[in-house]
Design a protein around this motif. Sequence first.
Motif, PDB file in Angstrom:
ATOM      1  N   CYS A 284      18.518  61.625  67.287  1.00 62.53           N
ATOM      2  CA  CYS A 284      18.906  62.731  68.151  1.00 62.53           C
ATOM      3  C   CYS A 284      17.762  62.066  69.495  1.00 62.53           C
ATOM      4  N   HIS A 335      25.115  62.555  70.147  1.00 62.39           N
ATOM      5  CA  HIS A 335      25.037  63.397  70.803  1.00 62.39           C
ATOM      6  C   HIS A 335      26.107  63.734  72.024  1.00 62.39           C
ATOM      7  N   TYR A 417      16.889  73.977  64.048  1.00 59.62           N
ATOM      8  CA  TYR A 417      16.802  74.126  65.506  1.00 59.62           C
ATOM      9  C   TYR A 417      18.274  74.657  65.933  1.00 59.62           C
ATOM     10  N   HIS A 466      25.068  67.724  68.203  1.00 57.72           N
ATOM     11  CA  HIS A 466      25.309  66.776  67.270  1.00 57.72           C
ATOM     12  C   HIS A 466      26.378  66.018  66.261  1.00 57.72           C
TER      13      HIS A 466
END
Length: 594
Positions: A284, A335, A417, A466
Motif C-alpha cells: 500500500c 490499489h 484501517y 485495496h
Amino acid sequence: MLAPLESHVDLAALPQAERLARMRHSAAHVLAEAMLELMPEAELGIGPPIDTGFYYDFRLPRPLTQEDLTWLEERMRASIKRQHAFQMAAITRAEAEERWRKQPFKLDLLKDIEDGNITQCTHADFTDLCRGGHVNQTGEIPAFKLMSIAGAYWRGSEKNPMLQRVYGALFETQEELEAYEKQLEEARRRDHRRIGRDLKLFDLIDEVGPGHVVWLPAGATIRRELQRWIEDLEIERGYQHVITPAVAKRELYVKSGHWDHFRDAMYPVMEREGEEYVLRPMNCPSHIMVYMSAQHSYRELPIRIAELGNMHRWEKSGQLTGMSRVRIMTLNDAHIFCADTAQVEQEVEGVLHLMEEVYSVLGLKDYTYRLSLRDPNDHEKYVNNPPMWEAGEALLRRVMQKIGLNFYEAEGEAAFYGPKIDVQFQTAQGKDETLVTVQVDFHLPAQCKLEYVTEDGGRAQPIIVHRGVLSTMERMIALLIEEYEGNFPLWLAPTQAVVIPIADRHVPYAQEVAAQLKAVRLRVEVDNRGDRMNAKIRDAQLRKLPYMLVVGDREAAAQAAALRVRGGTDLGAMPVAEIVEKLRTERDTRALAP
Ligand SMILES: [Zn+2]
Ligand SMILES: [Zn+2]
C-alpha cells in the motif's frame, strides 16, 4: 481399598462433546496401561482428549515402531474387553510422591496441584495422576485406532526433554472412525506439500530459510502463466501496472501507520549510512507513493495501480506450512484511488465480478464471501472513527447484496484501517483460510494527506480500495495443487505433452512431431530414453502430463500420432496437425480439460 470419588455416570444423558471427551480421555489411560506392559521403564507424560481422539506422551528407552502401535492397540482392546472399572480416589502428597517416585513427569505435574486436590484414577492394575472425567469402565470405550507417533517437548518447551507422542483416533461408531480415516487419506492425497515435491514444483531449503519458497522450473511455469493471465485481465480493465522496490525506508511505514500496527510481523530493520530500511510487509505505501508522484484531477479518477508485489512477513516458524503460509510472498495486489463513495461502489463491484470470472476459469467452487467488520469495543486494534467504519461497512454490504453474492458477517476480522470483504477457502486439511480481500479505506488517504483537484479547482481526499484477486502466488498455487491434485489444466501444466517414440528409430520422427507442437508455443518433451514404451507411459502418468503422443512406424508413415490423455483414455491415431489444433484450442480457451 479406596473409596470411589465419582459416582456412576449416565453417558447417554451427557452432551455428545462431554461424552466423547470422557471416552477419549479414558482411552488414553488404557494406552498408558498397555505401554507399561510393553516397556515397564516408560516414563509417563500427559494423556488428554483432543478433537479427533486422544494422545499420550511417553519418554521411552527406544523409538516406537508401527509394530509397537499394532501391539499396543491389541493390548488396549483386551483391556477394553475385560470391562475394568475406573476408580477415582483422593490421595495425600506423600502418597503421590511415593507412588510416582520413578516418574519424573508425574512429579513435575504434582508441583502444580494444591494439597487436598490430588486425585488418582485406577483401572485394572494401572493408576494415573488424574483430575477425573472418565467413562465407568473400559468396556464403554468405543471405536478407536492408534494413528501415529510424533515428537513433542515436555510442556511444549524446547528446553525440556523430547517425548514420543502416540496419537489415537476415537469416535462413537466404527462408521465415524472410518469416515475420519478416509478424510485424512484424502487430505494426504491432496496435500500440496507432497504433490509439490513429487512434481518438482517448489522446494523449501533450509539454507535459503524457512518460509522462503524456491520455485523450481515447473512451478515457475505455472506461476508465469497465472501472472500473464491476470495482468492481461487487469490491463483490459484499466489497471496500470507498476514496479516498486521491496525495500523502503522505515519512515515510509511510520507515516502510513503500518509500523505501529504491524512491526511485529516485519523483518528487522537494516541500518546503513544513518538510515533505517525495512523489507516491505505490504504494498500500500508504495502505491500511495506512485499516486503522490503527480497531481491528479477528478477527471483521472478512479486510478487503478496494480503490481505483483513482493512482501515479507515474519510468520512464526510454527505457523509456516508449505506454500500456504510463508514469509516471502508475491501478492496480485492493486490499489484503486476513488473520488467518492459512488466510485468506490462501482470499483468494488468490478473487483467482485473479476474475482467471480477468475475463480470460475480456475474451476474453484469451495469459497464463500465474508464481510469482516471491526470489533466496535476494540479501539486499540482498530482506528477509532465510528462514522468512517459505519459508512464503509454499509457500502460493502450493499454491493454484495446488489450482485447477489452469498456472504456472512464476522466481527473483529477487519483490517486496522477499514472493513473488508474476505474470500474464504477450505484447504485440503479442512482449514478455513482467507485467500484474498477487498478493503475500503478512508484512513490511509487521510494519514498520508492524499488529495486530488476537484471540478471547481478545490482539493478533496480520495478513498482507496485495496484488493487482491489471485491472492499471493504462493497461496493460490498451493490451493490449485490441492484442487487439481496436481492434474493441472493444459494451459497451466508445466509440461503439456510428451512424445513417446516406440523404438529408437522413431526418435527423429518424434522430434519432428514435437517441433510442430513447439511452433505454437506448446510445452512439449520427447522421451528418448531407452525404456520400454509402457514404462514411459507410466512415467508420464506419474508426472500427471496432460497428453502423450505415441509414435511408431505406422504413425510416421501417416504424419500422425496415437494420442493418449492423462487418466488413461486412448484417442487412437490422429493426424499431428489435428492434435496441434486440439491442444492449442484447449490451451487458448483455458479449458479445465483434460
Ligand atoms: Zn483420567
Ligand atoms: Zn493495500
